[in-house]
Design a protein around this motif. Structure first.
Motif, PDB file in Angstrom:
ATOM      1  N   PHE A   1       0.858  -1.182   0.000  1.00  0.00           N
ATOM      2  CA  PHE A   1       0.000   0.000   0.000  1.00  0.00           C
ATOM      3  C   PHE A   1       0.894   1.231   0.000  1.00  0.00           C
ATOM      4  CE2 PHE A   1       0.673  -1.117   4.453  1.00  0.00           C
ATOM      5  CZ  PHE A   1       1.014   0.104   5.030  1.00  0.00           C
ATOM      6  N   GLY A   2       0.307   2.384  -0.278  1.00  0.00           N
ATOM      7  CA  GLY A   2       1.082   3.614  -0.326  1.00  0.00           C
ATOM      8  C   GLY A   2       0.615   4.622   0.703  1.00  0.00           C
ATOM      9  N   VAL A   3       1.331   5.752   0.764  1.00  0.00           N
ATOM     10  CA  VAL A   3       0.973   6.855   1.656  1.00  0.00           C
ATOM     11  C   VAL A   3       0.960   8.137   0.844  1.00  0.00           C
ATOM     12  CG1 VAL A   3       1.652   8.242   3.651  1.00  0.00           C
ATOM     13  CG2 VAL A   3       1.918   5.756   3.718  1.00  0.00           C
ATOM     14  N   ASN A   4      -0.118   8.897   0.947  1.00  0.00           N
ATOM     15  CA  ASN A   4      -0.253  10.178   0.264  1.00  0.00           C
ATOM     16  C   ASN A   4       0.126  11.299   1.226  1.00  0.00           C
ATOM     17  OD1 ASN A   4      -1.872  12.729  -0.355  1.00  0.00           O
ATOM     18  ND2 ASN A   4      -2.256  11.585  -2.224  1.00  0.00           N
ATOM     19  N   LEU A   5       1.093  12.129   0.817  1.00  0.00           N
ATOM     20  CA  LEU A   5       1.533  13.267   1.616  1.00  0.00           C
ATOM     21  C   LEU A   5       1.219  14.564   0.872  1.00  0.00           C
ATOM     22  CD1 LEU A   5       5.105  12.019   2.706  1.00  0.00           C
ATOM     23  CD2 LEU A   5       2.940  11.755   3.950  1.00  0.00           C
ATOM     24  N   ILE A   6       0.843  15.602   1.614  1.00  0.00           N
ATOM     25  CA  ILE A   6       0.546  16.906   1.028  1.00  0.00           C
ATOM     26  C   ILE A   6       1.818  17.756   1.036  1.00  0.00           C
ATOM     27  CG2 ILE A   6      -0.939  18.939   1.131  1.00  0.00           C
ATOM     28  CD1 ILE A   6      -2.427  16.319   0.653  1.00  0.00           C
ATOM     29  N   THR A   7       2.189  18.294  -0.118  1.00  0.00           N
ATOM     30  CA  THR A   7       3.471  19.008  -0.224  1.00  0.00           C
ATOM     31  C   THR A   7       3.552  20.233   0.678  1.00  0.00           C
ATOM     32  OG1 THR A   7       2.637  20.251  -2.135  1.00  0.00           O
ATOM     33  CG2 THR A   7       3.879  18.251  -2.595  1.00  0.00           C
ATOM     34  N   MET A   8       2.403  20.875   0.986  1.00  0.00           N
ATOM     35  CA  MET A   8       2.449  22.084   1.805  1.00  0.00           C
ATOM     36  C   MET A   8       2.428  21.788   3.310  1.00  0.00           C
ATOM     37  SD  MET A   8      -1.395  23.710   1.612  1.00  0.00           S
ATOM     38  CE  MET A   8      -1.394  23.897  -0.158  1.00  0.00           C
ATOM     39  N   HIS A   9       2.401  20.509   3.690  1.00  0.00           N
ATOM     40  CA  HIS A   9       2.377  20.167   5.114  1.00  0.00           C
ATOM     41  C   HIS A   9       3.628  20.717   5.798  1.00  0.00           C
ATOM     42  CE1 HIS A   9       1.982  17.947   8.838  1.00  0.00           C
ATOM     43  NE2 HIS A   9       0.870  17.374   8.413  1.00  0.00           N
TER      44      HIS A   9
END
Length: 352
Positions: free
Chosen positions: A90-98
């Motif tokens: 499975f994968g993990v989605n990260l938000i670039t502006m975090h």
């Protein structure tokens, strides 16, 4: 339930040629993701957590955890809990502006997450290199051809092109136009997944034939039995039609706000008021632009939680894509994926 055999062993004998063709068209996607069916789960905050992510992966697709506004400790716990529920990738989605992106990348690296998906614009300096140094494959969103080329040069291993029909944060261009613009140019060089407004297998087949290696779906999985969304949230989806999923309106041009597609309710009115409040604080010099945008993001996270977890579908944000009209019942993830596979295979076989 494992997804192994969903394509290779169809329900009906007459569909075997279509299923074989589907497997061929998805081969690059399944090889890249390490799963049986190149259907990625869209990363939906509060929804794409351990239960749904593990169920999608176990059914042969590829689940993706939505980190959203989580801090490093919460993400660490979510990844560990997902790993305890499935042995599939499975994968993990990260938000670039975090603001803690660097620490979140470290968490993914410690858990040896196989795929990291970056959303929300161009990654900050060093992020791509650090993700790839951990051994993870990097997937990036490309809402335009120029950005797709830039991300390829920067080291992205695969792209997702997502059109404005999607739920949650959206861009200005439709999925069908993006696919025509981007797939012929870059799909030979890099795996490309298509997302936004996909609700049936016939659409999956069409995008695969255009050069995509797979697809990403979010809205179709909200009413999965394994999804933890409140019953009120699911009922809102089942009752809704495509025209009920509308984009938010930007009130002040000085405050760039990425539109959000959700079911129309009181919350869409409330968001306009929130924008005015944040814009006023920006004008007064009380906050900087980056903080203003972050406040908007935190606002959406809270509004979404009220709807998804608490079941307040009037003053909470019911984020949904335009494919919501094709969601008409609650059913297991495996049944959703099987139906999509059979529809895609039948469409491919009908074309000979």
């Amino acid at each position: 339930m494992s997804g192994e055999g969903l394509i290779a062993e169809p329900r009906a004998v007459h569909a075997s040629v279509g299923h074989e063709r589907l497997r061929e068209l998805m081969h690059r996607g399944t090889e890249f993701l390490g799963c049986d069916i190149a259907i990625m789960g869209g990363a939906m905050s509060w929804i794409s957590e351990r239960h749904l992510v593990a169920a999608i992966s176990d059914a042969g697709g590829f689940g993706v955890i939505a980190c959203g506004a989580m801090g490093p400790e919460l993400l660490d716990a979510e990844i560990a809990a997902t790993k305890a529920r499935t042995e599939r990738p499975f994968g993990v989605n990260l938000i670039t502006m975090h603001p803690q992106l660097s620490e979140l990348i470290d968490v993914c690296a410690r858990h040896e997450v196989s795929h990291v998906v970056l959303a929300g614009g161009l990654p900050p300096g060093g992020a791509i290199e650090r993700i790839k140094a951990s051994g993870a494959r990097l997937v990036c969103f490309a809402p335009a051809l120029a950005l797709a080329k830039k991300l390829m040069r920067s080291g992205a291993d695969a792209l997702v092109i997502e059109g404005m029909e999607a739920g949650g944060h959206i861009g200005p261009v439709s999925t069908s136009v993006l696919a025509q613009e981007i797939l012929p140019v870059v799909s030979k060089d890099i795996p490309v997944f298509v997302a936004g407004g996909i609700g049936r297998g016939e659409a999956i087949a069409a995008y695969l034939e255009m050069g995509a290696v797979g697809v990403q779906l979010g809205t179709r999985f909200v009413c999965a039995q394994e999804c933890i969304a409140h019953p009120n949230f699911k009922k809102a989806f089942i009752r809704a039609s495509a025209r009920d999923a509308i984009p938010s309106v930007q009130i002040d041009p000085r405050l760039p706000v990425i539109p959000v597609r959700a079911l129309k309710n009181q919350e869409m009115v409330n968001f306009a008021a929130k924008q005015r409040e944040v814009a006023q604080r920006l004008d007064e010099g009380a906050i900087e632009m980056a903080e203003a945008q972050l406040q908007i993001e935190h606002y959406w996270a809270g509004a979404l939680k009220r709807a998804v977890i608490d079941g307040d579908v009037e003053s909470g944000s019911v984020m949904a894509g335009q494919s919501v009209g094709m969601v008409n019942r609650e059913e297991p993830v495996a049944a959703i994926i099987q139906e999509l596979v059979d529809e895609a295979a039948a469409a491919l076989e009908s074309r000979g």
